[in-house]
Scaffold this active site. Structure first.
Site, short mmCIF file in Angstrom:
data_model
loop_
_atom_site.label_atom_id
_atom_site.label_comp_id
_atom_site.label_asym_id
_atom_site.label_seq_id
_atom_site.Cartn_x
_atom_site.Cartn_y
_atom_site.Cartn_z
N THR A 177 8.35 -26.28 2.88
CA THR A 177 8.30 -27.61 2.24
C THR A 177 7.88 -28.60 3.31
O THR A 177 8.09 -28.36 4.49
CB THR A 177 9.72 -27.94 1.72
OG1 THR A 177 9.93 -27.18 0.55
CG2 THR A 177 9.94 -29.40 1.43
N ARG A 205 13.59 -24.92 -12.72
CA ARG A 205 14.53 -25.21 -11.63
C ARG A 205 14.03 -26.40 -10.80
O ARG A 205 12.88 -26.45 -10.41
CB ARG A 205 14.67 -23.98 -10.75
CG ARG A 205 15.57 -24.17 -9.52
CD ARG A 205 14.77 -24.51 -8.29
NE ARG A 205 15.56 -24.41 -7.06
CZ ARG A 205 15.13 -24.81 -5.87
NH1 ARG A 205 13.93 -25.35 -5.74
NH2 ARG A 205 15.87 -24.69 -4.80
N GLY A 207 14.79 -28.48 -7.28
CA GLY A 207 15.49 -28.34 -6.00
C GLY A 207 15.91 -29.69 -5.45
O GLY A 207 16.00 -30.69 -6.17
N ASP A 208 16.15 -29.71 -4.15
CA ASP A 208 16.62 -30.94 -3.50
C ASP A 208 15.48 -31.91 -3.21
O ASP A 208 15.70 -33.12 -3.12
CB ASP A 208 17.30 -30.60 -2.18
CG ASP A 208 16.36 -29.88 -1.21
OD1 ASP A 208 15.60 -28.98 -1.66
OD2 ASP A 208 16.34 -30.23 -0.02
N THR A 228 14.79 -29.72 4.43
CA THR A 228 14.13 -28.51 3.97
C THR A 228 15.12 -27.36 4.03
O THR A 228 16.06 -27.39 4.83
CB THR A 228 12.86 -28.19 4.80
OG1 THR A 228 12.39 -26.88 4.46
CG2 THR A 228 13.10 -28.24 6.29
N GLY A 229 14.91 -26.35 3.18
CA GLY A 229 15.83 -25.21 3.15
C GLY A 229 16.18 -24.91 1.71
O GLY A 229 15.58 -25.46 0.79
N GLY A 231 17.37 -25.46 -1.52
CA GLY A 231 17.67 -26.75 -2.11
C GLY A 231 19.08 -26.86 -2.67
O GLY A 231 19.70 -27.92 -2.60
#
Ligand code: ASP
Length: 317
Positions: A177, A205, A207-208, A228-229, A231
């Site tokens: 990301t 879905r 994410g963050d 990042t990671g 989410g």
């Protein structure tokens, strides 16, 4: 007048060796582009949007062109932006072919009364503002998709859950990301984040990355952060806002991102280590930390001739 500062990331995870150089070149290019905007009197908001758009166009990252595929081999991109001066924010999700999702997030922020617009509605908005379209699927992502899917299928016998699959094959789940944070000469901060989302995610879905406070946050009282990671972890810990809270309560930008990664480690022990954070505070100090093997990132300040790029920052396991 403050000295401008630009920090960008191209994602946390386990970067394939053959992707390291393109990744480092991509974050350097984005940092330089954003920094030039700041040097020419542009706002932190302009800088983060253009830096993220450059990484969306690059093809080396999981954002815009080069986005990861959903489990159904589809594309669902998402992005967000936040202006620390006004606390205004914009976000988009479930985008199939918008060339620069981060620019559409800015449109939501500046041209609508809303913060988060997804799917068909976002597509309509893009049409109204004559947004460029582009098929984001690259050969590389298709190759990764096939590998990931095959591993998932093989996993029927021993790896029933995607979480287990990720833990066992972290090399198949480069996250990549992109995000940017900046401080401009007027003391305003901004943050932006953009992603294709987690590989093999379920359709629908979110994410963050497009969620304000989770993947992106900016407030002139504290600073700006992009995450990042995985989410779901950043969402549970409202991670970008948590970093800004630490800065508001006196932590340096570096202490703030480190504390947030420690919080991730304490509260989600045993989950796949994937989180990465970049931040800048309102004094222009920067921070970067992660618990993943890599964080592809770059920064530039007026003291430097060129951006400094690296595949690691402070690693906290
Ligand atoms: N945070 C993103 C997501 O969960 C993935 C990433 O950072 O690469 O969608």
């Amino acid at each position: 007048m403050l000295k401008p500062v630009m920090v960008v990331h191209g994602g946390a995870g386990n970067w394939h060796p053959e992707r390291v150089n393109p990744g480092l070149e991509g974050v350097k290019k984005a940092a330089k582009l954003g920094f030039d905007i700041l040097l020419h009197g542009g706002s932190a908001l302009d800088a983060v949007v253009e830096a993220v758009a450059s990484m969306e166009d690059d093809g080396s990252f999981n954002a815009g062109y080069g986005s990861s595929l959903t489990i159904e081999k589809g594309i669902e991109m998402e992005a967000s932006v936040m202006d620390g001066k006004t606390l205004k924010a914009g976000a988009v999700g479930l985008l199939k072919d918008i060339k620069n999702p981060v620019k559409l997030a800015r449109i939501v922020m500046e041209e609508t009364d809303h913060i988060f617009v997804v799917g068909e509605g976002a597509e309509k908005l893009a049409k109204m503002f004559n947004f460029e379209r582009r098929n984001p699927i690259t050969e590389l992502r298709l190759k990764y998709y096939e590998q990931q899917k095959q591993t998932l299928i093989d996993g029927k016998f021993g790896l029933p859950k995607l979480a287990n699959l990720i833990k066992t094959h972290p090399e198949l789940f480069d996250l990549e990301t992109v995000g940017a944070v900046a401080l401009d000469k007027d003391g305003n901060v901004a943050a932006a984040t953009s992603t294709g989302g987690f590989p093999l995610k379920l359709p629908g879905r979110i994410g963050d990355s497009p969620l304000i406070g989770c993947g992106t946050y900016a407030d002139n009282r504290s600073g700006a952060c992009s995450a990042t990671g995985v989410g779901e972890i950043a969402i549970r810990l409202v991670l970008a806002k948590t970093v800004c809270n630490y800065m508001e309560h006196g932590k340096s930008a570096q202490e703030a991102v480190e504390n947030a990664i420690k919080l991730v480690n304490e509260r989600t022990a045993g989950t796949y280590n994937s989180m990465g954070l970049i931040a800048v505070n309102s004094r222009g100090e920067i921070g970067a930390a992660h618990n993943s093997a890599h964080l592809c990132w770059a920064y530039i300040t007026p003291e430097l001739q060129e951006p400094v790029a690296s595949m690691t920052a402070k690693i906290l396991k």
